[in-house]
Design an enzyme around this catalytic site. Structure first.
Site, short mmCIF file in Angstrom:
data_model
loop_
_atom_site.label_atom_id
_atom_site.label_comp_id
_atom_site.label_asym_id
_atom_site.label_seq_id
_atom_site.Cartn_x
_atom_site.Cartn_y
_atom_site.Cartn_z
N GLY A 160 -12.46 -4.47 1.33
CA GLY A 160 -13.86 -4.05 1.45
C GLY A 160 -14.22 -3.02 0.38
N LYS B 50 -15.23 -12.70 6.19
CA LYS B 50 -16.23 -11.62 6.37
C LYS B 50 -17.44 -11.87 5.48
CE LYS B 50 -12.74 -8.83 5.92
NZ LYS B 50 -11.95 -7.69 5.51
N ARG C 169 0.82 -1.21 0.00
CA ARG C 169 0.00 0.00 0.00
C ARG C 169 0.86 1.27 0.00
NH1 ARG C 169 -5.25 -1.33 3.87
NH2 ARG C 169 -6.55 -2.06 2.16
N GLY D 9 -6.96 -7.49 2.19
CA GLY D 9 -5.77 -7.45 3.03
C GLY D 9 -5.11 -8.81 3.20
P1 ADP Z 1 -9.51 -10.50 3.09
O1 ADP Z 1 -8.78 -9.67 4.12
O2 ADP Z 1 -8.57 -11.00 2.03
O3 ADP Z 1 -10.72 -9.81 2.52
P2 ADP Z 1 -10.96 -11.91 5.15
O4 ADP Z 1 -10.50 -10.90 6.14
O5 ADP Z 1 -12.40 -11.95 4.82
O6 ADP Z 1 -10.08 -11.81 3.82
O7 ADP Z 1 -10.63 -13.38 5.68
C1 ADP Z 1 -9.35 -13.78 6.07
C2 ADP Z 1 -9.42 -14.62 7.31
O8 ADP Z 1 -10.28 -15.72 7.11
C3 ADP Z 1 -8.06 -15.18 7.67
O9 ADP Z 1 -7.72 -14.77 8.98
C4 ADP Z 1 -8.28 -16.70 7.61
O10 ADP Z 1 -7.60 -17.41 8.62
C5 ADP Z 1 -9.76 -16.82 7.82
N1 ADP Z 1 -10.31 -18.09 7.30
C6 ADP Z 1 -10.42 -18.48 6.02
N2 ADP Z 1 -10.92 -19.71 5.94
C7 ADP Z 1 -11.15 -20.14 7.20
C8 ADP Z 1 -11.69 -21.33 7.78
N3 ADP Z 1 -12.09 -22.35 7.03
N4 ADP Z 1 -11.77 -21.39 9.12
C9 ADP Z 1 -11.37 -20.36 9.88
N5 ADP Z 1 -10.86 -19.20 9.40
C10 ADP Z 1 -10.75 -19.10 8.07
MG MG Z 2 -8.95 -9.46 6.23
#
Ligand code: ADP
Ligand code: MG
Length: 390
Positions: free
Chosen positions: A368, A193, A34, A345
């Site tokens: 987001g 999320k 970033r 992220g």
């Molecule tokens: P991003 O930041 O890329 O948008 P998110 O914040 O939505 O992604 O999700 C990332 C988190 O989701 C990570 O901390 C990861 O450990 C968790 N995660 C993904 N799959 C699982 C799962 N099956 N069980 C528990 N946590 C998970």
């Molecule tokens: Mg995240």
């Protein structure tokens, strides 16, 4: 878009909103994507002879001066990258406006803007205080443009406002996808999320051919479909919504692709990981990654795609025993040569190698924000500047 390119800002003070909400480990920046992405705008403004005040938030200090969330490590990293000194200032410093105006330096950074309670509630007094420091406002914080805060939206009511180069780049490329994505169009959604991601699934299903689901959000869909999910992370409030999305996807001839098998362990992840089929989930275990059959299946879909959007890891990638699914998706995407956009992220923290970054059409600095832009076609931080320039 009204950008900084043609702006005359010689000897002017510019408040530059950037998104330096990055991950730190023991006070050291661990992923500076970033920061690097904001350098073109900073360099351009310095070349034009402007004085810059960088403004960003870091984490969620909720209006308190949390020491661990100071911008100091970020200021140090910028200093290294630009080989130029950056003065870090607390907005509460007495006479801060005069200090900046009289200083021979031309690059400043304010302390974490969420240290001040007025930021997130977009308080008019706080906005005025912020605006009094500068002559011009520039928004280059794509990753925060989905928030209507003082330093992203409020300030456009007081200062002539423009878009930075990163903002322009992000918006241009995302608009391109919304308007003319080549088919087959594959959307890959993972992570945790679920509420914010499920809305994007709903709004993009008219355009996409396949929606691949992994990570915790896939557990929620499996649960909605009636399969046992054991102790896996499931968003129970989203079950009804997941059913609706499933039904609508069928109506739109868009296939929702769920995992065929999963990598499981006990909830504390003490037991050695094991693969099971999606419909054989033991009650006392939890799914932490997609399994090998799923990887093959998802690979085939990605291979044929002409447009790919990916947000969200396929599993609990922070534990290396559960990062295989996420790595496999990344490998499949870089091999395709398809038009690809990756954001989020956690998602982009998996792409550190330059060879990978170069093979992805666009690595978005927004998670987001990227999803909301894909959902609505604009963002509050963008609308605020467009409204001013009408
Ligand atoms: P991003 O930041 O890329 O948008 P998110 O914040 O939505 O992604 O999700 C990332 C988190 O989701 C990570 O901390 C990861 O450990 C968790 N995660 C993904 N799959 C699982 C799962 N099956 N069980 C528990 N946590 C998970
Ligand atoms: Mg995240």
């Amino acid at each position: 878009m009204k950008t900084v390119k043609k702006l005359n800002c010689k000897d002017k003070t510019v408040l530059l909103r950037v998104d330096f909400n990055i991950s730190l480990k023991n006070g050291v920046v661990t992923n500076d994507t970033r920061i690097k992405e904001a350098l073109p705008t900073i360099r351009l403004l310095l070349n034009k002879g402007a004085k810059i005040i960088l403004v960003s938030h870091l984490g969620r200090p909720h209006g308190k001066k949390v020491k661990e969330l100071s911008m100091a490590p970020v200021a140090r990293r910028i200093q290294e990258l630009l080989n130029q000194s950056v003065r870090l200032l607390d907005l509460d410093t007495r006479g801060i406006g005069k200090i900046i105006k009289r200083s021979p330096y031309n690059l400043f950074m304010l302390e974490n803007i969420r240290y001040y309670p007025g930021e997130e509630i977009n308080s008019p007094d706080f906005v005025k205080e912020l605006a009094s420091l500068a002559d011009i406002f520039i928004n280059d914080a794509f990753g925060t443009a989905h928030r209507a805060h003082a330093s992203t939206v409020g300030i456009t009511g007081f200062l002539p406002s423009y878009f930075g180069l990163l903002m322009e780049k992000e918006v241009t490329i995302l608009k391109q996808v919304l308007q003319k994505a080549k088919k087959p169009f594959v959307l890959i959604i993972g992570g945790a999320k679920t509420p914010e991601k499920i809305r994007v699934i709903e709004s993009l299903m008219h355009k996409t051919d396949n929606i691949i689901l992994g990570g915790a959000i896939a557990n929620t869909f499996l649960c909605a479909w009636g399969f046992g999910t054991g102790c896996s992370l499931v968003d129970h409030e989203m079950i009804e919504m997941a059913k609706v999305v499933f039904w609508k996807a069928t109506q739109n001839h868009c296939a929702l692709r769920l995992p065929l098998d999963l990598v499981i362990s006990d909830p504390q992840r003490k037991k050695t990981p094991k693969n099971v089929d999606f419909d054989k989930m033991p009650k006392n275990m939890a799914a932490f990654d997609i399994g090998p059959k799923t990887i093959t299946h998802f690979n085939d879909l990605i291979k044929r795609a002409k447009t790919i959007i990916w947000n969200g890891p396929m599993g609990h990638y922070e534990d290396l025993r559960f990062c295989r699914g996420t790595k496999a998706i990344l490998n499949a995407i870089v091999k395709t040569g398809a038009f690809s956009i990756v954001g989020g992220g956690d998602t982009i923290s998996n792409i550190k190698e330059k060879t990978f970054i170069n093979k992805i059409t666009h690595v978005s600095t927004g998670g987001g924000a990227m999803l909301e832009f894909l959902h609505r076609g604009t963002l509050p931080g963008i609308e605020a500047i467009e409204k001013q320039n009408k």
